[in-house]
Motif scaffolding. Structure first.
Motif, short mmCIF file in Angstrom:
data_model
loop_
_atom_site.label_atom_id
_atom_site.label_comp_id
_atom_site.label_asym_id
_atom_site.label_seq_id
_atom_site.Cartn_x
_atom_site.Cartn_y
_atom_site.Cartn_z
N ALA A 54 1.16 -0.95 -0.05
CA ALA A 54 -0.29 0.12 0.08
C ALA A 54 1.17 1.21 0.04
O ALA A 54 1.94 1.52 0.30
CB ALA A 54 -1.23 0.05 1.89
N LEU A 70 -4.44 6.58 1.97
CA LEU A 70 -3.89 5.09 2.31
C LEU A 70 -4.58 4.33 0.67
O LEU A 70 -5.92 4.41 1.14
CB LEU A 70 -3.89 4.43 3.12
CG LEU A 70 -3.15 2.99 3.57
CD1 LEU A 70 -2.93 2.94 4.81
CD2 LEU A 70 -3.69 1.87 3.40
N PHE A 72 -4.13 1.86 -2.23
CA PHE A 72 -3.28 0.37 -3.24
C PHE A 72 -4.19 -0.16 -4.34
O PHE A 72 -5.04 0.24 -4.54
CB PHE A 72 -3.38 -0.71 -2.24
CG PHE A 72 -4.29 -1.43 -1.98
CD1 PHE A 72 -5.56 -2.61 -2.29
CD2 PHE A 72 -5.15 -1.25 -0.28
CE1 PHE A 72 -6.69 -2.82 -2.09
CE2 PHE A 72 -6.20 -1.51 -0.16
CZ PHE A 72 -6.84 -2.35 -0.38
N GLU A 87 -8.45 2.83 0.65
CA GLU A 87 -8.55 1.61 1.47
C GLU A 87 -9.37 3.17 2.73
O GLU A 87 -10.45 2.94 3.48
CB GLU A 87 -7.63 1.17 2.27
CG GLU A 87 -7.78 0.91 3.64
CD GLU A 87 -9.02 -0.70 4.03
OE1 GLU A 87 -9.91 -0.72 5.28
OE2 GLU A 87 -9.28 -1.23 2.63
#
Length: 165
Positions: A54, A70, A72, A87
């Motif tokens: 991430a 955050l 990914f 996220e």
């Protein structure tokens, strides 16, 4: 805060403690403080280890850490391209209204476009109407026909232990 200087930067290993602190603040806001299991060591490994899974953007207002995002990559089998999955995003209450949330979302959208992602997605808690309104103001649409499914803890381990085909 109209004259505030907003900046977005990629997190560095030196930001791990800050990221963990922001995660705890987010969890408190979402009424999930007792569910945080992340540690500085686990974050360092997952974000900056040999195979990072991430990435994090740090948002600052006048040089002060004010929030983070955050994210990914996931993958869409239907488009044959990766996507960007957010996220978590969080702006500290004292800095809300300065435009940092929009700046973080725009930075993520730019990353998704630069990396040729087919989509940029995230989940939001049903009760979080201020965030839902914010996302709608950016042009996001709800995926109401989809329901998130999750395996964790004992159920995850029980399924993993099954060996019948």
């Amino acid at each position: 805060m109209s004259d505030a200087v907003l900046s977005i930067r990629p997190a560095t290993p030196g930001d791990v403690s800050l990221i963990l602190q922001l995660i705890h603040e987010l969890a408190e806001y979402e009424q999930l403080a007792d569910t945080v299991k992340a540690t500085a060591d686990s974050l360092h490994l997952q974000l900056f280890g040999q195979r990072p899974v991430a990435e994090v953007l740090i948002g600052e207002v006048d040089g002060a850490a004010a929030g983070f995002a955050l994210f990914f990559h996931n993958f869409s089998t239907f488009t044959g391209k990766r996507g960007l999955y957010l996220e978590d995003i969080f702006v500290r209450p004292a800095f809300r209204g300065a435009g940092l949330g929009k700046q973080l979302m725009a930075a993520l959208a730019r990353i998704a476009v630069q990396r040729d992602c087919a989509r940029f997605e995230w989940s939001v808690l049903d009760w979080n109407t201020p965030s839902i309104a914010f996302y709608r103001s950016l042009g996001a649409i709800g995926m109401d026909e989809w329901t998130v499914q999750r395996l964790e803890g004992a159920a995850l381990h029980a399924l993993a232990a099954r060996d019948e085909l």
